[in-house]
Scaffold this motif. Structure first.
Motif, PDB file in Angstrom:
ATOM      1  N   PHE A 208      26.258  43.179  39.524  1.00 27.84           N
ATOM      2  CA  PHE A 208      26.541  42.574  40.662  1.00 27.84           C
ATOM      3  C   PHE A 208      27.946  42.080  40.579  1.00 27.84           C
ATOM      4  O   PHE A 208      28.382  41.406  39.812  1.00 27.84           O
ATOM      5  CB  PHE A 208      25.582  41.632  41.212  1.00 27.84           C
ATOM      6  CG  PHE A 208      25.491  40.988  42.696  1.00 27.84           C
ATOM      7  CD1 PHE A 208      24.764  41.660  43.434  1.00 27.84           C
ATOM      8  CD2 PHE A 208      26.485  40.166  42.919  1.00 27.84           C
ATOM      9  CE1 PHE A 208      24.854  41.253  44.796  1.00 27.84           C
ATOM     10  CE2 PHE A 208      26.513  39.540  44.262  1.00 27.84           C
ATOM     11  CZ  PHE A 208      25.490  40.270  45.208  1.00 27.84           C
ATOM     12  N   PHE A 209      28.840  42.808  41.534  1.00 23.11           N
ATOM     13  CA  PHE A 209      30.292  42.446  41.632  1.00 23.11           C
ATOM     14  C   PHE A 209      30.634  41.244  42.471  1.00 23.11           C
ATOM     15  O   PHE A 209      30.103  41.107  43.514  1.00 23.11           O
ATOM     16  CB  PHE A 209      30.837  43.669  42.172  1.00 23.11           C
ATOM     17  CG  PHE A 209      32.391  43.515  42.269  1.00 23.11           C
ATOM     18  CD1 PHE A 209      33.306  43.417  41.250  1.00 23.11           C
ATOM     19  CD2 PHE A 209      33.045  43.973  43.411  1.00 23.11           C
ATOM     20  CE1 PHE A 209      34.643  43.418  41.022  1.00 23.11           C
ATOM     21  CE2 PHE A 209      34.438  43.792  43.532  1.00 23.11           C
ATOM     22  CZ  PHE A 209      35.249  43.620  42.380  1.00 23.11           C
ATOM     23  N   LEU A 210      31.264  40.576  42.035  1.00 24.76           N
ATOM     24  CA  LEU A 210      31.904  39.287  42.552  1.00 24.76           C
ATOM     25  C   LEU A 210      33.535  39.233  42.629  1.00 24.76           C
ATOM     26  O   LEU A 210      33.954  39.408  41.467  1.00 24.76           O
ATOM     27  CB  LEU A 210      31.308  37.957  42.146  1.00 24.76           C
ATOM     28  CG  LEU A 210      29.777  37.471  42.146  1.00 24.76           C
ATOM     29  CD1 LEU A 210      29.687  36.728  40.999  1.00 24.76           C
ATOM     30  CD2 LEU A 210      29.481  37.306  43.459  1.00 24.76           C
ATOM     31  N   TYR A 211      34.178  39.242  43.715  1.00 22.82           N
ATOM     32  CA  TYR A 211      35.537  38.872  43.814  1.00 22.82           C
ATOM     33  C   TYR A 211      35.803  38.070  45.008  1.00 22.82           C
ATOM     34  O   TYR A 211      34.796  37.647  45.841  1.00 22.82           O
ATOM     35  CB  TYR A 211      36.195  40.257  44.232  1.00 22.82           C
ATOM     36  CG  TYR A 211      36.408  40.826  45.558  1.00 22.82           C
ATOM     37  CD1 TYR A 211      37.722  40.577  46.280  1.00 22.82           C
ATOM     38  CD2 TYR A 211      35.233  41.619  46.052  1.00 22.82           C
ATOM     39  CE1 TYR A 211      37.428  41.037  47.419  1.00 22.82           C
ATOM     40  CE2 TYR A 211      35.402  42.002  47.327  1.00 22.82           C
ATOM     41  CZ  TYR A 211      36.472  41.938  48.054  1.00 22.82           C
ATOM     42  OH  TYR A 211      36.745  42.423  49.267  1.00 22.82           O
ATOM     43  N   GLY A 212      36.968  37.319  44.846  1.00 27.36           N
ATOM     44  CA  GLY A 212      37.369  35.969  45.628  1.00 27.36           C
ATOM     45  C   GLY A 212      38.522  36.398  46.195  1.00 27.36           C
ATOM     46  O   GLY A 212      39.538  36.717  45.583  1.00 27.36           O
ATOM     47  N   GLU A 213      38.640  35.520  47.325  1.00 25.14           N
ATOM     48  CA  GLU A 213      39.972  35.356  48.047  1.00 25.14           C
ATOM     49  C   GLU A 213      40.805  34.345  47.496  1.00 25.14           C
ATOM     50  O   GLU A 213      40.304  32.947  47.336  1.00 25.14           O
ATOM     51  CB  GLU A 213      39.818  35.033  49.504  1.00 25.14           C
ATOM     52  CG  GLU A 213      40.930  34.937  50.509  1.00 25.14           C
ATOM     53  CD  GLU A 213      40.496  34.431  51.742  1.00 25.14           C
ATOM     54  OE1 GLU A 213      41.603  34.611  52.548  1.00 25.14           O
ATOM     55  OE2 GLU A 213      39.733  33.842  51.881  1.00 25.14           O
ATOM     56  N   ILE A 214      42.081  34.678  46.856  1.00 21.94           N
ATOM     57  CA  ILE A 214      43.026  33.511  46.356  1.00 21.94           C
ATOM     58  C   ILE A 214      44.430  34.049  46.945  1.00 21.94           C
ATOM     59  O   ILE A 214      44.752  35.141  46.716  1.00 21.94           O
ATOM     60  CB  ILE A 214      42.904  33.491  45.033  1.00 21.94           C
ATOM     61  CG1 ILE A 214      43.869  32.234  44.831  1.00 21.94           C
ATOM     62  CG2 ILE A 214      43.279  34.658  44.260  1.00 21.94           C
ATOM     63  CD1 ILE A 214      43.281  31.624  43.062  1.00 21.94           C
ATOM     64  N   LEU A 215      45.173  32.994  47.631  1.00 21.36           N
ATOM     65  CA  LEU A 215      46.284  33.509  48.102  1.00 21.36           C
ATOM     66  C   LEU A 215      47.641  33.476  47.041  1.00 21.36           C
ATOM     67  O   LEU A 215      48.506  34.256  47.338  1.00 21.36           O
ATOM     68  CB  LEU A 215      46.866  32.484  49.236  1.00 21.36           C
ATOM     69  CG  LEU A 215      45.556  32.722  50.147  1.00 21.36           C
ATOM     70  CD1 LEU A 215      45.892  31.564  51.449  1.00 21.36           C
ATOM     71  CD2 LEU A 215      45.267  33.878  50.701  1.00 21.36           C
ATOM     72  N   GLY A 216      47.532  32.575  45.920  1.00 17.48           N
ATOM     73  CA  GLY A 216      48.660  32.440  45.044  1.00 17.48           C
ATOM     74  C   GLY A 216      48.183  31.567  44.021  1.00 17.48           C
ATOM     75  O   GLY A 216      47.018  31.049  43.705  1.00 17.48           O
ATOM     76  N   GLY A 217      49.039  31.217  43.103  1.00 17.33           N
ATOM     77  CA  GLY A 217      48.769  30.340  42.061  1.00 17.33           C
ATOM     78  C   GLY A 217      48.224  30.951  40.888  1.00 17.33           C
ATOM     79  O   GLY A 217      48.257  32.217  40.734  1.00 17.33           O
ATOM     80  N   ASP A 218      47.225  30.340  39.961  1.00 18.31           N
ATOM     81  CA  ASP A 218      46.633  31.079  38.832  1.00 18.31           C
ATOM     82  C   ASP A 218      45.393  31.725  39.328  1.00 18.31           C
ATOM     83  O   ASP A 218      44.488  31.054  39.442  1.00 18.31           O
ATOM     84  CB  ASP A 218      46.536  29.969  37.687  1.00 18.31           C
ATOM     85  CG  ASP A 218      46.031  30.571  36.420  1.00 18.31           C
ATOM     86  OD1 ASP A 218      45.956  31.744  36.230  1.00 18.31           O
ATOM     87  OD2 ASP A 218      45.786  29.717  35.616  1.00 18.31           O
ATOM     88  N   TYR A 219      45.360  32.667  39.260  1.00 18.17           N
ATOM     89  CA  TYR A 219      44.248  33.711  39.443  1.00 18.17           C
ATOM     90  C   TYR A 219      43.095  33.460  38.501  1.00 18.17           C
ATOM     91  O   TYR A 219      41.710  33.266  38.820  1.00 18.17           O
ATOM     92  CB  TYR A 219      44.468  35.092  39.442  1.00 18.17           C
ATOM     93  CG  TYR A 219      45.371  35.690  40.390  1.00 18.17           C
ATOM     94  CD1 TYR A 219      45.565  34.801  41.658  1.00 18.17           C
ATOM     95  CD2 TYR A 219      45.911  37.046  40.382  1.00 18.17           C
ATOM     96  CE1 TYR A 219      46.627  35.486  42.443  1.00 18.17           C
ATOM     97  CE2 TYR A 219      46.998  37.590  41.208  1.00 18.17           C
ATOM     98  CZ  TYR A 219      47.221  36.524  42.344  1.00 18.17           C
ATOM     99  OH  TYR A 219      48.050  37.083  43.474  1.00 18.17           O
ATOM    100  N   ARG A 220      43.432  32.770  37.493  1.00 17.54           N
ATOM    101  CA  ARG A 220      42.407  32.730  36.432  1.00 17.54           C
ATOM    102  C   ARG A 220      41.584  31.291  36.568  1.00 17.54           C
ATOM    103  O   ARG A 220      40.470  31.093  36.023  1.00 17.54           O
ATOM    104  CB  ARG A 220      42.792  32.519  35.113  1.00 17.54           C
ATOM    105  CG  ARG A 220      43.467  33.823  34.565  1.00 17.54           C
ATOM    106  CD  ARG A 220      43.476  33.679  32.890  1.00 17.54           C
ATOM    107  NE  ARG A 220      44.268  34.991  32.509  1.00 17.54           N
ATOM    108  CZ  ARG A 220      43.276  35.981  31.944  1.00 17.54           C
ATOM    109  NH1 ARG A 220      42.112  36.255  32.297  1.00 17.54           N
ATOM    110  NH2 ARG A 220      44.074  37.298  31.707  1.00 17.54           N
TER     111      ARG A 220
END
Length: 437
Positions: A208-220
């Motif tokens: 099951f694949f999970l991805y998230g919205e993030i605009l900047g900063g540390d993706y981790r």
């Protein structure tokens, strides 16, 4: 993970299917329009479809009323199930938009709080102060999303809320066969919640694949072991179109090196970030680029660079769309049927090239040639080496490939050629070559 080797296609259904902007309470099976796009998506080579919010909402989908009922403006749950079944039959995965940070004022539990105040069993599902007031004159204050009080923030520290949301995900898998989720505003979700949802989904359905919205900063902050599998790569989104506009390919090369190279301080080597040239929140690529003939070259970089490429509906044939003042409707137009032109043909070729390449799906990033208007980069994985060569100039350019010369295959056309140590790059071209030696 299947998602690392597929091209995604994003649909904002309330827009694409021509739903009214306000929920009028009338059930119309507009979502079935997607059934007419199946052949188009297959011809493109799409491997997964992301649907932005499909559930009952006040207005634009991110103001949810009910997580278990498809928005009446799109039809019924059965209508959407028919769409999901058709995509699955065609070998495509289905990913939904998980809007778990906030809900709309029409959300059933929040309506109970407005009616019963301190007596509501759902009062702790939100961040409520019964001694205050809202700009809607509710006689109570609540926390909204970034100052937007039509969006009521959920209390994700409350186990009852988390349990409810997870029960909805289970229902989506059981009813629609959902294969993954995009987590809206994931940058505002706590790591505790992200770890909990990853654990729940891992046990619910394999891969099951999970991805998230993030605009900047540390993706981790949101991506990694025990967290999300992937996240939106806004750094390279910006670098793509502005590099082409400014004729400064150093910008996108800098970002790709910073994120994916073998350098000591590389940030996300080995990660599969979610890559795009546009989406439902930003200007269409055709509206961002100053030269329309840059679009095929820009897409060549998108599909050759590290990441999971995603197309936004209609952009594969180059439609325009720019944000208005407080109005994103131009980004989310109603489209009766798909179209096909030279750009679409090129993108289909790029999808085929990537689908058959270990290096393009899993390789790192190495700069071979970089000038303001020319970029050649190398990707290699499990013995396969692939070059992407871009020349933005209106004149031919000779690129020094050195030891990367020799027999090669054009991954878009299948044609064989011999690359020279000093290789001519024709004006206004982008090529993807697999080295055969």
């Amino acid at each position: 993970m299947w998602a690392y080797e597929r091209t995604f296609y994003q649909i904002y259904p309330l827009g694409m299917c021509g739903a009214p902007m306000e929920n009028d309470g009338v059930t119309v099976p507009r979502i079935r329009r997607v059934l007419d796009w199946g052949d188009h998506l297959e011809k493109l080579g799409v491997g997964a479809v992301v649907f932005n919010p499909v559930f009952q909402s006040d207005r634009h989908g991110y103001d949810t009323r009910d997580f278990l009922t498809v928005d009446c403006r799109l039809g019924t749950n059965q209508d959407f199930k028919d769409v999901c079944d058709d995509l699955h039959r065609r070998g495509m995965k289905v990913v939904l938009d998980g809007v778990f940070h906030h809900v709309g004022r029409g959300f059933w539990a929040f309506q109970d709080v407005l009616k019963n105040r301190e007596g509501s069993p759902y009062k702790d599902w939100f961040h409520i102060n019964f001694g205050g007031n809202s700009n809607y004159n509710d006689g109570l204050w609540y926390e909204g999303w970034e100052g937007h009080y039509e969006l009521v923030k959920l209390n994700l520290s409350n186990p009852q809320v988390v349990e409810y949301l997870f029960s909805c995900i289970r229902k989506w898998v059981e009813e629609f066969g959902v294969d993954g989720l995009r987590l809206d505003v994931a940058y505002l979700l706590s790591q505790d919640f992200l770890r909990a949802i990853r654990s729940f989904c891992d046990n619910l359905k394999p891969d099951f694949f999970l991805y998230g919205e993030i605009l900047g900063g540390d993706y981790r902050r949101i991506m990694g072991d025990g967290l999300l599998h992937s996240c939106t790569n806004y750094e390279c989104f910006k670098g793509l179109w502005s590099s082409f506009n400014d004729k400064n390919l150093f910008e996108i090369n800098h970002s790709l090196n910073r994120l994916f190279s073998d350098g000591q301080y590389t940030l996300y080597r080995g990660c599969h970030l979610f890559s795009f040239a546009d989406n439902h929140d930003v200007n269409r690529l055709a509206s961002n680029l100053r030269r329309a003939d840059d679009m095929p070259l820009c897409y060549a970089v998108l599909f050759a660079m590290p990441g999971i490429p995603c197309l936004y509906y209609g952009s594969e044939w180059g439609i325009q769309g720019a944000k208005g003042r407080g109005d994103d409707s131009a980004l989310r137009p109603a489209l009766e049927k798909p179209e096909w032109n030279a750009l679409t043909d090129r993108i289909a070729g790029l999808i085929r090239a990537r689908a058959g390449s270990k290096a393009l799906n899993g390789g790192g990033y190495q700069t071979v040639v970089i000038t303001n208007r020319q970029l050649v980069f190398l990707r290699q994985y499990e013995g396969e080496r692939v070059l992407c060569a871009v020349n933005l100039d209106d004149a031919d350019y000779t690129a020094r490939l050195g030891g990367l010369s020799g027999p090669a295959t054009d991954l878009e056309t299948g044609e064989t050629l011999t690359l020279g140590e000093n290789q001519l790059l024709p004006a206004r071209t982008a090529s993807i070559w697999r080295l055969e030696n």
